[in-house]
Design a protein around this motif. Sequence first.
Motif, short mmCIF file in Angstrom:
data_model
loop_
_atom_site.label_atom_id
_atom_site.label_comp_id
_atom_site.label_asym_id
_atom_site.label_seq_id
_atom_site.Cartn_x
_atom_site.Cartn_y
_atom_site.Cartn_z
N ASN A 112 0.89 -1.08 0.10
CA ASN A 112 0.11 -0.18 0.08
C ASN A 112 0.99 1.10 0.12
O ASN A 112 1.51 1.42 0.98
CB ASN A 112 -0.82 -0.11 1.16
CG ASN A 112 -1.72 1.14 1.30
OD1 ASN A 112 -1.49 2.18 0.74
ND2 ASN A 112 -3.05 0.75 1.87
N CYS A 113 0.87 2.06 -1.14
CA CYS A 113 1.83 3.23 -1.08
C CYS A 113 1.51 4.09 0.02
O CYS A 113 2.47 5.04 0.38
CB CYS A 113 1.85 3.56 -2.62
SG CYS A 113 0.19 4.38 -3.16
N PHE A 116 3.70 3.40 2.86
CA PHE A 116 5.32 3.80 2.62
C PHE A 116 5.47 5.11 2.52
O PHE A 116 6.51 5.76 3.03
CB PHE A 116 5.42 2.92 1.39
CG PHE A 116 6.91 2.91 1.00
CD1 PHE A 116 7.78 2.68 1.89
CD2 PHE A 116 7.34 2.97 -0.43
CE1 PHE A 116 9.21 2.71 1.66
CE2 PHE A 116 8.69 3.11 -0.76
CZ PHE A 116 9.72 2.98 0.19
N GLY A 117 4.38 5.74 1.63
CA GLY A 117 4.72 7.17 1.36
C GLY A 117 4.72 8.06 2.67
O GLY A 117 5.31 8.89 2.90
N LEU A 120 7.87 7.72 4.48
CA LEU A 120 8.84 8.69 3.81
C LEU A 120 8.78 10.03 4.14
O LEU A 120 9.70 10.90 4.55
CB LEU A 120 8.79 8.35 2.35
CG LEU A 120 9.48 7.04 1.85
CD1 LEU A 120 9.22 7.07 0.12
CD2 LEU A 120 10.76 6.91 1.99
#
Lengths: 193, 209
Positions: A112-113, A116-117, A120
Amino acid sequence: MNPFMVLIGAALVNNYVLTQFLGMCPFFGVSNKTETALGMGFAVLFVMTLASAITHPFYHYILVPLNAGYLQTVVFILIIASLVQFVEMFLKKSFRALYASLGIFLPMITTNCAIFGVTLINVKDPHSFTEAVVNSAGAGIGFLLALLLLAGVREKSDNNPDIPEIFKGFPLALFSAGLMSIALMGFQGLIKF
Amino acid sequence: MSYYKLLKKGIVDENPIFIQLVALCPLLAVTTSAINGISMGLSTAAVMVCASAAISVLRKVIPNEIRIAVFVIIVAGFVTILELLMEAYAPPAINEALGIFIPLIVVNCMVFSRLEAFASKNGVLPSAADALGMGLGFTLGLMTLGVIREFLGNGSVFGFELLADPSAHVLIMLMAPGAFFTLGVIIMVMKFYRAHRAYFRATKGGLSG
């Protein structure tokens, strides 16, 4: 900054789904029914908060002193993948009821981005540990909110016979998301950064 | 399958954007201008080709049970290389516009679906061709959205001014809602075409027949 402001900022003002396009796949993929949307939303909220609570100190206390900040992509994705696996095993063993409702969504979360996003962004912006955790909790709440609202709209509109066939399904979901995104712009300026 | 067919499959028949509807995050986020769209598309295509070729070489060595983890690490490695290259050589404006969507290539579902469905079962050159086709199809989708949004929102295409009058610019097309609306209209047109394909073919595309 006041943690409450960070929370509101992440959930409403800078909603990661509707203004920054993170987590589009589950946003359109599992928004057919409100029940599944609720399960997915809570699973993301849970894993997102936990993931930031681990990656943020890991980056600042291990990667930065070792001068290995460029490894963040590899390291974060591994942390998230193993975290998801661990959470799945833990829930299966200890919380059967919770596992029954969230379990099927957990494997999907690894890629799932949004999660992760957000991890970050948390190390890219100068956030303290508390701010990072609160920011990801806010992002998770924002995701849950957007997913639930879209699922509600789609449940009503997909069964409506008045809607032309070429509008149904994906186009209508996109237009609804666009209108929701415009509505969220109304929160802009709520918080002075 | 010939290489031409592999390329055509990714660009036309199974276009990741218009047909499969995958990889929506970068598609909606970076297409505020045509140049940004193309840069993102080509970066993703480069990572896909390298990762597909590498995994195709290693496909007989990777144990089946942990293949997903191995895929993730290999893709993450190539993405890190790309990140460092972009920081060193790409124009700062483009690097800034793509932002965190470069590291996010790691969790791009399109990249994984190609590794899982094609590269882990086929030879090196077909895998690279398949990845290149999909990557170019993705670039085409990003470019289409970028051109439409840049023209409507900024009155220019690829940076060339076409509509200088600012009152003709629809600013919302450059903001988040514009991305949703543009993709919605594109998919609606595709659905309309598919529903009436027989009619379009019979009249050779003419509407008067």
